[in-house]
Design a protein around this motif. Structure first.
Motif, PDB file in Angstrom:
ATOM      1  N   UNK A  28       0.845  -1.215   0.000  1.00 39.19           N
ATOM      2  CA  UNK A  28       0.000   0.000   0.000  1.00 39.19           C
ATOM      3  C   UNK A  28       0.873   1.256   0.000  1.00 39.19           C
ATOM      4  N   UNK A  29       1.948   1.235   0.765  1.00 39.04           N
ATOM      5  CA  UNK A  29       2.858   2.385   0.822  1.00 39.04           C
ATOM      6  C   UNK A  29       3.470   2.645  -0.559  1.00 39.04           C
ATOM      7  N   UNK A  30       3.916   1.593  -1.238  1.00 38.40           N
ATOM      8  CA  UNK A  30       4.521   1.759  -2.569  1.00 38.40           C
ATOM      9  C   UNK A  30       3.472   2.223  -3.577  1.00 38.40           C
ATOM     10  N   UNK A  31       2.246   1.672  -3.481  1.00 37.71           N
ATOM     11  CA  UNK A  31       1.159   2.090  -4.385  1.00 37.71           C
ATOM     12  C   UNK A  31       0.877   3.585  -4.202  1.00 37.71           C
ATOM     13  N   UNK A  32       0.915   4.051  -2.959  1.00 34.12           N
ATOM     14  CA  UNK A  32       0.704   5.474  -2.673  1.00 34.12           C
ATOM     15  C   UNK A  32       1.810   6.313  -3.320  1.00 34.12           C
ATOM     16  N   UNK A  33       3.049   5.823  -3.222  1.00 30.75           N
ATOM     17  CA  UNK A  33       4.181   6.542  -3.819  1.00 30.75           C
ATOM     18  C   UNK A  33       4.036   6.609  -5.344  1.00 30.75           C
ATOM     19  N   UNK A  34       3.569   5.503  -5.954  1.00 31.75           N
ATOM     20  CA  UNK A  34       3.351   5.494  -7.408  1.00 31.75           C
ATOM     21  C   UNK A  34       2.277   6.507  -7.783  1.00 31.75           C
ATOM     22  N   UNK A  35       1.240   6.590  -6.972  1.00 28.28           N
ATOM     23  CA  UNK A  35       0.152   7.539  -7.225  1.00 28.28           C
ATOM     24  C   UNK A  35       0.682   8.971  -7.246  1.00 28.28           C
ATOM     25  N   UNK A  36       1.490   9.318  -6.244  1.00 26.18           N
ATOM     26  CA  UNK A  36       2.071  10.670  -6.165  1.00 26.18           C
ATOM     27  C   UNK A  36       2.994  10.920  -7.358  1.00 26.18           C
ATOM     28  N   UNK A  37       3.817   9.918  -7.682  1.00 22.50           N
ATOM     29  CA  UNK A  37       4.729  10.040  -8.820  1.00 22.50           C
ATOM     30  C   UNK A  37       3.953  10.242 -10.119  1.00 22.50           C
ATOM     31  N   UNK A  38       2.854   9.498 -10.260  1.00 20.78           N
ATOM     32  CA  UNK A  38       2.043   9.593 -11.479  1.00 20.78           C
ATOM     33  C   UNK A  38       1.430  10.995 -11.608  1.00 20.78           C
ATOM     34  N   UNK A  39       0.959  11.543 -10.485  1.00 22.32           N
ATOM     35  CA  UNK A  39       0.417  12.904 -10.512  1.00 22.32           C
ATOM     36  C   UNK A  39       1.483  13.906 -10.953  1.00 22.32           C
ATOM     37  N   UNK A  40       2.685  13.766 -10.408  1.00 25.08           N
ATOM     38  CA  UNK A  40       3.794  14.651 -10.796  1.00 25.08           C
ATOM     39  C   UNK A  40       4.154  14.465 -12.267  1.00 25.08           C
TER      40      UNK A  40
END
Length: 202
Positions: A28-40
């Motif tokens: 879940x933590x990594x998925x959250x990081x991917x989400x933030x990266x994708x937004x950027x």
């Protein structure tokens, strides 16, 4: 199977489901990081304009993937928590059953009332064991779905690397982002595989 063997089996299951819950938190933590990266990455592709249109589409796909992966992990966590509660209850029932059976064997004369209680508890025990099996199968299905999602994510992140090459003056920044996407996805896959293996051994 003896009561002690059942208790040992339930204890092993309990430990596996607790480990599963810990593993889910990491994913879940990594998925959250991917989400933030994708937004950027979406914002970066907007700045880059037409040369990064493909990269923007891929970034949106990765964001959708991270949201879906988070949803799957939350469903997994709910089921893992349910399994922990079921097995904890099962262990309590096993200890009570052991006490009843010990009492039953120590009685001078057979007790119909005690026999009925022991039989009823055994039926409840078997029903609870079936519930645990059903939750485990559901968890395996969800883990398999998460594994396929991550494999799809690997393909998307590789496409992002290709699209980054067309980014002209933004190419380097896009390439760095696509590399980070790939690293994050590659981190999740072994975790999912480990969780799957843990559930299959039960």
């Amino acid at each position: 199977m003896s009561t002690q063997a059942l208790q040992h089996s339930s204890s092993l299951q309990l430990a596996s489901f607790v480990r599963l819950n810990e593993g889910i938190k990491g994913v879940v933590l990594i998925a959250f990081q991917i989400n933030i990266m994708a937004l950027n990455a979406i914002l970066l592709s907007h700045r880059a304009g037409e040369v990064a249109l493909g990269f923007g589409v891929i970034s949106k796909e990765l964001r959708t993937l991270s949201v879906e992966l988070t949803r799957l992990m939350q469903a997994l966590s709910t089921d893992a928590y349910l399994a922990v509660n079921l097995i904890s209850d099962q262990l309590r029932r096993e200890r009570r059953q052991q006490l009843l059976q010990t009492t039953q064997t120590q009685l001078q004369r057979p007790s119909a009332a005690l026999d009925a209680i022991v039989a009823e508890r055994k039926t409840l025990f078997l029903a609870r064991a079936q519930q645990v099996r059903e939750v485990r199968l559901r968890l395996l299905d969800q883990l398999e779905e998460a594994r396929k999602l991550c494999q799809f994510g690997t393909a998307i992140s590789r496409s992002a690397k290709i699209e980054a090459a067309y980014g002209r003056e933004y190419g380097r920044a896009l390439a760095e982002v696509s590399q980070e996407f790939d690293q994050k996805i590659q981190t999740i896959l072994p975790s999912i595989e480990t969780l799957c293996a843990g559930m299959q051994r039960l």
